[in-house]
Write a protein that holds these residues in place. Structure first.
Motif, PDB file in Angstrom:
ATOM      1  N   ALA A  42      14.753  -6.674  52.618  1.00  0.00           N
ATOM      2  CA  ALA A  42      15.627  -7.832  52.393  1.00  0.00           C
ATOM      3  C   ALA A  42      16.306  -8.257  53.685  1.00  0.00           C
ATOM      4  CB  ALA A  42      16.670  -7.501  51.332  1.00  0.00           C
ATOM      5  N   VAL A  43      16.782  -7.280  54.459  1.00  0.00           N
ATOM      6  CA  VAL A  43      17.446  -7.589  55.734  1.00  0.00           C
ATOM      7  C   VAL A  43      16.447  -8.200  56.715  1.00  0.00           C
ATOM      8  CG1 VAL A  43      18.625  -6.598  57.729  1.00  0.00           C
ATOM      9  CG2 VAL A  43      19.209  -5.821  55.420  1.00  0.00           C
ATOM     10  N   ALA A  44      15.242  -7.627  56.776  1.00  0.00           N
ATOM     11  CA  ALA A  44      14.221  -8.126  57.701  1.00  0.00           C
ATOM     12  C   ALA A  44      13.783  -9.542  57.332  1.00  0.00           C
ATOM     13  CB  ALA A  44      13.019  -7.184  57.712  1.00  0.00           C
ATOM     14  N   LEU A  45      13.544  -9.781  56.047  1.00  0.00           N
ATOM     15  CA  LEU A  45      13.102 -11.113  55.620  1.00  0.00           C
ATOM     16  C   LEU A  45      14.203 -12.156  55.810  1.00  0.00           C
ATOM     17  CD1 LEU A  45      11.061 -10.377  52.351  1.00  0.00           C
ATOM     18  CD2 LEU A  45      10.192 -11.147  54.568  1.00  0.00           C
ATOM     19  N   ASP A  64      19.906   0.783  49.664  1.00  0.00           N
ATOM     20  CA  ASP A  64      20.363   0.160  48.423  1.00  0.00           C
ATOM     21  C   ASP A  64      21.012  -1.201  48.683  1.00  0.00           C
ATOM     22  OD1 ASP A  64      23.021   0.549  49.231  1.00  0.00           O
ATOM     23  OD2 ASP A  64      23.259   2.379  48.075  1.00  0.00           O
ATOM     24  N   GLY A  65      21.356  -1.883  47.591  1.00  0.00           N
ATOM     25  CA  GLY A  65      21.867  -3.235  47.709  1.00  0.00           C
ATOM     26  C   GLY A  65      23.215  -3.341  48.381  1.00  0.00           C
ATOM     27  N   VAL A  66      24.080  -2.333  48.206  1.00  0.00           N
ATOM     28  CA  VAL A  66      25.391  -2.371  48.850  1.00  0.00           C
ATOM     29  C   VAL A  66      25.237  -2.302  50.365  1.00  0.00           C
ATOM     30  CG1 VAL A  66      27.559  -1.121  49.184  1.00  0.00           C
ATOM     31  CG2 VAL A  66      26.661  -1.457  46.880  1.00  0.00           C
ATOM     32  N   GLU A  67      24.439  -1.341  50.831  1.00  0.00           N
ATOM     33  CA  GLU A  67      24.242  -1.210  52.274  1.00  0.00           C
ATOM     34  C   GLU A  67      23.530  -2.434  52.841  1.00  0.00           C
ATOM     35  OE1 GLU A  67      24.433   0.250  56.104  1.00  0.00           O
ATOM     36  OE2 GLU A  67      25.527   0.792  54.289  1.00  0.00           O
ATOM     37  N   ALA A  68      22.551  -2.965  52.119  1.00  0.00           N
ATOM     38  CA  ALA A  68      21.845  -4.171  52.572  1.00  0.00           C
ATOM     39  C   ALA A  68      22.811  -5.350  52.655  1.00  0.00           C
ATOM     40  CB  ALA A  68      20.692  -4.495  51.633  1.00  0.00           C
ATOM     41  N   THR A  69      23.711  -5.462  51.686  1.00  0.00           N
ATOM     42  CA  THR A  69      24.714  -6.530  51.703  1.00  0.00           C
ATOM     43  C   THR A  69      25.616  -6.395  52.917  1.00  0.00           C
ATOM     44  OG1 THR A  69      24.705  -6.733  49.289  1.00  0.00           O
ATOM     45  CG2 THR A  69      26.650  -7.550  50.444  1.00  0.00           C
ATOM     46  N   ARG A  70      26.025  -5.174  53.213  1.00  0.00           N
ATOM     47  CA  ARG A  70      26.890  -4.932  54.378  1.00  0.00           C
ATOM     48  C   ARG A  70      26.164  -5.325  55.670  1.00  0.00           C
ATOM     49  NH1 ARG A  70      27.880  -0.193  53.216  1.00  0.00           N
ATOM     50  NH2 ARG A  70      29.891  -0.529  52.197  1.00  0.00           N
ATOM     51  N   LEU A  71      24.898  -4.934  55.774  1.00  0.00           N
ATOM     52  CA  LEU A  71      24.124  -5.261  56.970  1.00  0.00           C
ATOM     53  C   LEU A  71      23.939  -6.768  57.107  1.00  0.00           C
ATOM     54  CD1 LEU A  71      21.384  -2.467  56.764  1.00  0.00           C
ATOM     55  CD2 LEU A  71      23.265  -2.620  58.419  1.00  0.00           C
ATOM     56  N   LEU A  72      23.685  -7.443  55.999  1.00  0.00           N
ATOM     57  CA  LEU A  72      23.519  -8.896  56.037  1.00  0.00           C
ATOM     58  C   LEU A  72      24.817  -9.592  56.412  1.00  0.00           C
ATOM     59  CD1 LEU A  72      21.261  -9.643  52.922  1.00  0.00           C
ATOM     60  CD2 LEU A  72      20.633  -9.725  55.333  1.00  0.00           C
ATOM     61  N   HIS A  73      25.925  -9.092  55.894  1.00  0.00           N
ATOM     62  CA  HIS A  73      27.212  -9.716  56.219  1.00  0.00           C
ATOM     63  C   HIS A  73      27.506  -9.596  57.707  1.00  0.00           C
ATOM     64  CE1 HIS A  73      31.150 -11.351  55.274  1.00  0.00           C
ATOM     65  NE2 HIS A  73      31.661 -10.465  56.102  1.00  0.00           N
ATOM     66  N   GLU A  74      27.078  -8.498  58.315  1.00  0.00           N
ATOM     67  CA  GLU A  74      27.320  -8.290  59.737  1.00  0.00           C
ATOM     68  C   GLU A  74      26.353  -9.089  60.613  1.00  0.00           C
ATOM     69  OE1 GLU A  74      26.983  -4.092  60.152  1.00  0.00           O
ATOM     70  OE2 GLU A  74      28.947  -3.670  59.257  1.00  0.00           O
ATOM     71  N   SER A  75      25.078  -9.140  60.194  1.00  0.00           N
ATOM     72  CA  SER A  75      24.059  -9.751  61.050  1.00  0.00           C
ATOM     73  C   SER A  75      23.722 -11.191  60.682  1.00  0.00           C
ATOM     74  CB  SER A  75      22.774  -8.914  61.010  1.00  0.00           C
ATOM     75  OG  SER A  75      22.225  -8.892  59.694  1.00  0.00           O
ATOM     76  N   GLN A  76      23.875 -11.564  59.402  1.00  0.00           N
ATOM     77  CA  GLN A  76      23.545 -12.914  58.935  1.00  0.00           C
ATOM     78  C   GLN A  76      24.684 -13.436  58.050  1.00  0.00           C
ATOM     79  OE1 GLN A  76      20.635 -14.380  59.866  1.00  0.00           O
ATOM     80  NE2 GLN A  76      19.934 -12.552  60.962  1.00  0.00           N
ATOM     81  N   PRO A  77      25.884 -13.602  58.607  1.00  0.00           N
ATOM     82  CA  PRO A  77      27.047 -13.960  57.778  1.00  0.00           C
ATOM     83  C   PRO A  77      26.930 -15.316  57.098  1.00  0.00           C
ATOM     84  CG  PRO A  77      27.549 -14.170  60.125  1.00  0.00           C
ATOM     85  CD  PRO A  77      26.223 -13.479  60.039  1.00  0.00           C
ATOM     86  N   GLU A  78      26.034 -16.160  57.579  1.00  0.00           N
ATOM     87  CA  GLU A  78      25.878 -17.468  56.943  1.00  0.00           C
ATOM     88  C   GLU A  78      25.107 -17.368  55.629  1.00  0.00           C
ATOM     89  OE1 GLU A  78      22.296 -16.670  59.401  1.00  0.00           O
ATOM     90  OE2 GLU A  78      24.463 -16.478  59.680  1.00  0.00           O
ATOM     91  N   THR A  79      24.418 -16.264  55.395  1.00  0.00           N
ATOM     92  CA  THR A  79      23.680 -16.057  54.154  1.00  0.00           C
ATOM     93  C   THR A  79      24.587 -15.417  53.118  1.00  0.00           C
ATOM     94  OG1 THR A  79      21.544 -15.812  55.280  1.00  0.00           O
ATOM     95  CG2 THR A  79      21.726 -14.881  53.073  1.00  0.00           C
ATOM     96  N   LYS A  80      24.686 -16.037  51.935  1.00  0.00           N
ATOM     97  CA  LYS A  80      25.540 -15.522  50.866  1.00  0.00           C
ATOM     98  C   LYS A  80      24.741 -14.562  49.975  1.00  0.00           C
ATOM     99  CE  LYS A  80      28.721 -18.576  52.107  1.00  0.00           C
ATOM    100  NZ  LYS A  80      27.946 -19.523  52.932  1.00  0.00           N
ATOM    101  N   LEU A  97      31.528  -5.907  46.417  1.00  0.00           N
ATOM    102  CA  LEU A  97      32.453  -6.936  46.886  1.00  0.00           C
ATOM    103  C   LEU A  97      33.008  -6.586  48.258  1.00  0.00           C
ATOM    104  CD1 LEU A  97      34.419  -7.776  43.602  1.00  0.00           C
ATOM    105  CD2 LEU A  97      32.490  -9.021  44.600  1.00  0.00           C
ATOM    106  N   ARG A  98      33.329  -5.314  48.451  1.00  0.00           N
ATOM    107  CA  ARG A  98      33.829  -4.901  49.757  1.00  0.00           C
ATOM    108  C   ARG A  98      32.770  -5.037  50.837  1.00  0.00           C
ATOM    109  NH1 ARG A  98      37.226   0.503  47.847  1.00  0.00           N
ATOM    110  NH2 ARG A  98      39.172  -0.598  47.358  1.00  0.00           N
ATOM    111  N   ALA A  99      31.506  -4.888  50.467  1.00  0.00           N
ATOM    112  CA  ALA A  99      30.415  -5.031  51.433  1.00  0.00           C
ATOM    113  C   ALA A  99      30.184  -6.479  51.832  1.00  0.00           C
ATOM    114  CB  ALA A  99      29.124  -4.437  50.865  1.00  0.00           C
ATOM    115  N   GLY A 100      30.725  -7.426  51.040  1.00  0.00           N
ATOM    116  CA  GLY A 100      30.591  -8.833  51.398  1.00  0.00           C
ATOM    117  C   GLY A 100      29.896  -9.709  50.380  1.00  0.00           C
TER     118      GLY A 100
END
Length: 218
Positions: A42-45, A64-80, A97-100
């Motif tokens: 998910a992060v790569a795509l 998992d989805g929480v860690e992937a959400t955290r990584l996306l919030h850090e690297s791709q913050p424009e993606t919700k 929610l805390r992960a973003g």
């Protein structure tokens, strides 16, 4: 014509990915741009496809989805991120929610609810399933109570007006609805929200709601 909202699906079950792709494909306002089988994919795509929204499962292999959400919030913050999962337990909701994550739905949600959540987070609003929101409030209610902050003892340097805006955010109102409630312009509301999010260290409105309940401001 308005461009469709570009959506990436992340779920480890193939039947779910294909089912969501088919359902979302029937919506004119949504375009499915890809599907991932785990958090790493998910992060790569997302880095390659730049979707507007990711529908994220929580329980997936490798990442998992929480860690992937955290990584996306850090690297791709424009993606919700909208979590779409079978889990609505305390830890899952709060951790996501805390992960973003900007939205949280269970897989009991219908097509119209998923479409509405996608649109809401795309428009920079929170989208939390009412059942999940009720569960979240119940969870917060079981924590040791705190005294409701007085205007002279607001946390993190919040002004009385910012605390008032925060309390209305916790009711689930949009910026325009807040502006009407407080009899101010929508631009003023946005300014207050930007300031209070910075002060309380929240990444989005969903995290601000959690903060408001924890600090007796809702």
């Amino acid at each position: 014509m308005t461009q469709p909202i570009r959506v990436l699906i992340a779920d480890d079950q193939r039947v779910v990915r294909e089912g969501l792709t088919m359902v979302l494909g029937l919506m004119r306002e949504v375009e499915v741009v890809g599907a991932a089988a785990d958090g790493i994919e998910a992060v790569a795509l997302t880095a390659n496809l730049h979707p507007d929204v990711v529908l994220m499962d929580l329980r997936m292999p490798r990442c998992d989805g929480v860690e992937a959400t955290r990584l996306l919030h850090e690297s791709q913050p424009e993606t919700k991120v909208v979590v779409l999962t079978t889990y609505a337990d305390n830890d899952s909701v709060i951790d996501a929610l805390r992960a973003g994550a900007r939205g949280y739905l269970t897989k009991e949600a219908g097509a119209s609810e998923i479409r509405e959540a996608i649109q809401r987070v795309f428009d920079d609003h929170a989208a939390i399933d009412p059942a999940v929101q009720h569960h979240l409030v119940d969870t917060i209610a079981t924590t040791p109570p705190k005294r409701r902050a007085s205007p002279s003892a607001l946390p993190d340097g919040l002004t009385a007006r910012e605390a008032e805006v925060l309390s209305v955010i916790a009711e689930g109102l949009s910026n325009s609805e807040i502006a009407e409630r407080l009899v101010v312009t929508e631009g003023t509301v946005k300014s207050h929200i930007n300031h209070l999010l910075t002060k309380i260290g929240a990444r989005n409105r969903a995290q601000a709601i959690v903060y408001a309940y924890h600090h007796g401001l809702a």
